[in-house]
Design an enzyme around this catalytic site. Sequence first.
Site, PDB file in Angstrom:
ATOM      1  N   TYR A 190       0.821  -1.215   0.000  1.00 22.15           N
ATOM      2  CA  TYR A 190       0.000   0.000   0.000  1.00 22.15           C
ATOM      3  C   TYR A 190       0.856   1.267   0.000  1.00 22.15           C
ATOM      4  O   TYR A 190       0.370   2.349  -0.341  1.00 22.15           O
ATOM      5  CB  TYR A 190      -0.945   0.028   1.213  1.00 22.15           C
ATOM      6  CG  TYR A 190      -2.036  -1.015   1.178  1.00 22.15           C
ATOM      7  CD1 TYR A 190      -2.193  -1.869   0.084  1.00 22.15           C
ATOM      8  CD2 TYR A 190      -2.919  -1.163   2.227  1.00 22.15           C
ATOM      9  CE1 TYR A 190      -3.181  -2.826   0.054  1.00 22.15           C
ATOM     10  CE2 TYR A 190      -3.920  -2.124   2.199  1.00 22.15           C
ATOM     11  CZ  TYR A 190      -4.036  -2.963   1.108  1.00 22.15           C
ATOM     12  OH  TYR A 190      -5.033  -3.910   1.081  1.00 22.15           O
ATOM     13  N   ASP A 224      -3.460 -18.045   1.155  1.00 21.92           N
ATOM     14  CA  ASP A 224      -4.607 -18.677   0.492  1.00 21.92           C
ATOM     15  C   ASP A 224      -5.224 -19.735   1.394  1.00 21.92           C
ATOM     16  O   ASP A 224      -6.455 -19.844   1.518  1.00 21.92           O
ATOM     17  CB  ASP A 224      -4.214 -19.248  -0.886  1.00 21.92           C
ATOM     18  CG  ASP A 224      -2.860 -19.926  -0.894  1.00 21.92           C
ATOM     19  OD1 ASP A 224      -2.131 -19.846   0.112  1.00 21.92           O
ATOM     20  OD2 ASP A 224      -2.527 -20.565  -1.911  1.00 21.92           O
ATOM     21  N   ASP A 230      -5.712  -6.695   5.657  1.00 20.05           N
ATOM     22  CA  ASP A 230      -6.894  -5.951   5.231  1.00 20.05           C
ATOM     23  C   ASP A 230      -7.997  -6.931   4.855  1.00 20.05           C
ATOM     24  O   ASP A 230      -9.151  -6.851   5.311  1.00 20.05           O
ATOM     25  CB  ASP A 230      -6.488  -5.086   4.013  1.00 20.05           C
ATOM     26  CG  ASP A 230      -7.564  -4.114   3.588  1.00 20.05           C
ATOM     27  OD1 ASP A 230      -8.634  -4.099   4.216  1.00 20.05           O
ATOM     28  OD2 ASP A 230      -7.334  -3.384   2.595  1.00 20.05           O
ATOM     29  N   ASP A 247     -11.325  -8.410   7.467  1.00 16.81           N
ATOM     30  CA  ASP A 247     -12.721  -8.228   7.056  1.00 16.81           C
ATOM     31  C   ASP A 247     -13.433  -9.578   6.967  1.00 16.81           C
ATOM     32  O   ASP A 247     -14.579  -9.716   7.379  1.00 16.81           O
ATOM     33  CB  ASP A 247     -12.799  -7.536   5.683  1.00 16.81           C
ATOM     34  CG  ASP A 247     -13.047  -6.043   5.840  1.00 16.81           C
ATOM     35  OD1 ASP A 247     -12.853  -5.526   6.956  1.00 16.81           O
ATOM     36  OD2 ASP A 247     -13.430  -5.396   4.837  1.00 16.81           O
TER      37      ASP A 247
END
Length: 353
Positions: free
Chosen positions: A138, A220, A244, A248
């Site tokens: 990011y 994964d 991130d 969530d």
Amino acid sequence: MNIAVLAGDGIGPEIIAQAVRLLDVLKAEGFDIELEYGLIGGSAVDATGEPYPEMTHQLVSRADAVLLGAVGGPQYDVLPRPQRPERGLLAIRKALNLFANLRPAILYPELAKASSLKPDVVAGLDIMIVRELTGDIYFGKPRGIEMRDGQRVGVNTMVYNEAEIQRIAHVAFRTAQKRNRRLCSVDKMNVLECTQLWRDVVEETGKAYPDVKLSHMLVDNAAMQLVRDPKQFDVIVTGNMFGDILSDEASMLTGSIGMLPSASLDSHNKGLYEPIHGSAPDIAGKNVANPLATILSVAMMMRYTFNQEDVAQHIEEAVKKVLVQGLRTSDIASQGMHVLGTREMGDAVLSAF
Ligand code: NAD
């Protein structure tokens, strides 16, 4: 305990008011608590033209901890990007160097039906995701979209240095020590060298924490295991991008957005504490918002910034008692439950406290 209180927008003021009532009770019980109030987000734009005004910066810089409601609202979506309320959040995280984001995903057995997974898979879920917040792809450079050989190419750079990995690993190990002493570090070392370094440094850092059982998992697989058998995890630590996505995913497993607190910490345990949900403009001002995520954010503040584990547990127990009594705000209510408004839920927690 100098606490800066930033209510923000939408339901922010309503939910923060209930958390402040709890802090007032602690103060009356003898805790040395000082609250100072400031503006952030849309309400700050309305008053000063900026989402993170200098006065707010001064306030949070001298505080030990910040309690934040939420920011944002449709009326601000037309503003130029630097003036959008969400910029206030990015600015405060950056200004305070909050590099460690702690997000618990807890599903109280009483709310198991709220999850989209089978109750036996999630009932009693209690995991903590520790996400690095200030590095990774990011922020890495070079970045951008450029022309190469007559076509557009998009570039981002995944980068971590050892010091950045070490400091988040220390937070994760210490967090695991306060819980069930199991830490799973998530990476993609089979493909990405940057995360090979991540794995190596977490492994080295772990030597100082022989009481914590460290394991590693590829991202994964971690995404899959979170929906297959989430209760296998205690603490997960990972980089900014993987964190991130996984945080969530984990919080949505619980199906109760109004219940989940979060902490963002610097290297001295100064922290910003806030519910994970947004400003919910659709229900603002109606006394229906669930204040429990904000109240549980106060519990996290007591645990991580002020080292008051007893007080933290006391708050969490009070929330559990309220749920066991069948008391619910409308977002978590099922048939046969007693539905309360925001303020009445605050009353219920205070009487259970
Ligand atoms: P949201 O989290 O505000 O709301 C999503 C849904 O959940 C809505 O239906 C809302 O009513 C409900 N909800 C959220 N919190 C609740 C609570 N405590 N009790 C009961 N119901 C609750 O997300 P959104 O609608 O996508 O965003 C609304 C605004 O909030 C936007 O401006 C967005 O940018 C902002 N936002 C802010 C933050 C933050 O301040 N940290 C985080 C996410 C979104």
